[in-house]
Write an enzyme that holds these catalytic residues in place. Structure first.
Site, PDB file in Angstrom:
ATOM      1  CG  HIS A   1      -2.314   0.449   0.958  1.00 48.14           C
ATOM      2  ND1 HIS A   1      -2.892   0.534  -0.296  1.00 48.14           N
ATOM      3  CD2 HIS A   1      -3.277   0.862   1.829  1.00 48.14           C
ATOM      4  CE1 HIS A   1      -4.131   0.982  -0.182  1.00 48.14           C
ATOM      5  NE2 HIS A   1      -4.387   1.197   1.089  1.00 48.14           N
TER       6      HIS A   1
ATOM      7  CG  ASN B   1     -10.974   3.210   1.040  1.00 46.12           C
ATOM      8  OD1 ASN B   1     -11.989   3.377   0.362  1.00 46.12           O
ATOM      9  ND2 ASN B   1     -10.817   2.174   1.830  1.00 46.12           N
TER      10      ASN B   1
END
Length: 185
Positions: free
Chosen positions: A19, A112
């Protein structure tokens, strides 16, 4: 003015995780430009330089991924940076490992960090560079994105980071975005 934003999560716990691909790419670009991303402002670690007479910002939001929009919006407002002067670097589970994809605009696609930037800026009209981390087969998504790459995958990731930094350098040097997409997609 141009601002490159690498998405990731702050702290040693997340360093090297899938990530944090955006952080890794921006760190690589900073190294190429002999910069240190160490100025803390507006919930972000930043570095600035001038290239071809233009002010350049490298940014790593220091909020967690899902709140990246606040730092982006605050930097935009303070420095009067326009959406078309922003390039966001992100991981993408829907791309095969190490694949690059450049986009001028579009939905968050389930990411997100991008979703929060769209919400904070009120627009999806900003450039993105996505780097494939591929979808986990049996592992939970949250566990997958927060783990490091395997030793066997690392050479492919290192190559993807180099190519991503090549694309960003070309953009900083004035290559039109359509040409970037043709060259790196």
């Amino acid at each position: 003015m141009k601002m490159i934003v690498g998405l990731g999560n702050p702290g040693q716990k997340y360093a090297g995780s899938k990530h944090n691909m955006g952080f890794m790419v921006v760190d690589g670009l900073a190294k190429r430009l002999n910069l240190t991303i160490d100025k803390l402002e507006f919930d972000a670690a930043t570095a600035t330089t001038r290239l071809n007479g233009e002010k350049i910002f490298l940014v790593k939001p220091q909020t967690f991924m899902n709140a990246s929009g606040r730092a982006v919006r605050e930097l935009m407002m303070f420095y009067q940076i326009q959406l078309d002067e922003i390039f966001v670097v992100q991981d993408d589970m829907d791309l095969t490992l190490g694949k690059l994809r450049l986009r001028k605009r579009g939905s968050a696609g389930g990411h997100n960090g991008i979703k929060d930037i769209i919400s904070a800026t009120g627009s999806d009209e900003f450039c993105r560079l996505k780097i494939g981390i591929q979808h986990p087969k049996r592992q939970r998504v949250v566990d997958w994105v927060l783990t490091p790459f395997s030793k066997t995958d690392q050479p492919l990731i290192d190559d993807a980071i180099e190519k991503a930094d090549d694309a960003l350098e070309d953009w900083l040097n004035g290559m039109p975005f359509d040409q970037l997409m043709n060259k790196f997609n």
